[in-house]
Design an enzyme around this catalytic site. Structure first.
Site: not given
Length: 274
Positions: A51, A208, A212, A235
């Site tokens: 973030h 969001h 990321d 991720h």
């Protein structure tokens, strides 16, 4: 946490002052991508870096030291908007060296179980993401973000991280997510959103995911010129994508933005030389 300026060509460096350990921002120092992006060196870690890095790279900041006295970046409200406000308040210093960027030259893709993330050549800086959750409050969502700082602040930075109640309960049972609450995440049970104030955007979940992804792509060490495209990315896939791009020099080129700004349509609204 404290942010400190660094000189030209120093990059982004995390410093744990309680351990006297510096960890440069690089894919080789990524040690975990299960719930967040975690970097580490000599058994010292810094967790949930994505973030903060998303805001840093959206603002075009290349050289910075992030000083911490613990192992996790402050979560704030689960988005990057708080970091944007801090950066707006303190300002950004123009440095003497011209800004470098990494330009995607060939398509690079990673896949897993119907999920994918890829980079494509483009004269824009674009993040295009889609998700599909079997949950009545999420379902199918997609968003295409054509970069500018103002668009980032307005349409991406306020999107909060999200998780499911059973995941939060499990994480707490093993000693994680101790500070997790409705104040710093969107939390869902099997049917609905539990946050009393609801969502900030109707498609906050996919926005969001883009937040990321911008943070994860910062592991390349340069501003990325090209199109990032993903379905149900993570991720982990983002980490594999950065590694795959960098493993073959024919996939990319490092360029001077001053020399190519006429070629890259996004640059006039994108990054200053910082």
């Amino acid at each position: 946490m404290r942010l400190e300026p660094l000189e030209d060509n120093m990059g982004i460096v995390f410093y744990r002052n309680d351990e006297a350990i510096s960890i440069p921002l690089s894919p080789e120092y990524v040690i975990d991508t299960q719930m967040a992006t975690v970097i580490g060196k000599n058994d010292v870690v810094v967790s949930t870096i994505e973030h903060l890095l998303s805001a840093i790279y959206a603002y075009g900041i290349d050289n910075l030291r992030v000083v911490l006295d613990n192992d996790e970046i402050p979560i704030l409200d689960g988005s990057s908007s708080g970091f944007c406000m801090l950066l707006d308040e303190v300002g950004i210093k123009e440095q003497t060296k011209s800004k470098k960027a990494i330009r995607v030259k060939k398509e690079v893709e990673v896949k897993s179980d119907g999920k994918f993330a890829k980079l494509l050549p483009s004269n824009h800086i674009i993040y295009d993401f889609s998700i599909d959750f079997e949950h009545p409050a999420i379902g199918e969502q997609s968003f295409r973000f054509d970069y500018s700082i103002e668009e980032y602040k307005e349409n991406i930075s306020r999107a909060r991280t999200f998780g499911f109640l059973h995941e939060v309960q499990y994480l707490r049972s093993i000693g994680l997510a101790q500070g997790g609450s409705l104040d710093n995440a969107i939390v869902l049970d099997d049917q609905k959103i539990l946050n009393p104030d609801g969502l900030r955007y109707h498609d906050e979940f996919v926005r969001h995911k883009i937040l990321d992804a911008i943070g994860d792509m910062s592991l390349l060490g340069y501003t990325m010129i090209g199109e990032y495209n993903a379905h149900a990315g993570s991720h982990h896939l983002n980490h594999l994508l950065t590694k795959k791009l960098l493993e073959d020099p024919s996939n990319y080129e490092v360029v001077d933005l001053e020399e190519i700004k006429d070629e890259v349509e996004s640059l006039e609204k994108a990054y200053a030389t910082v």
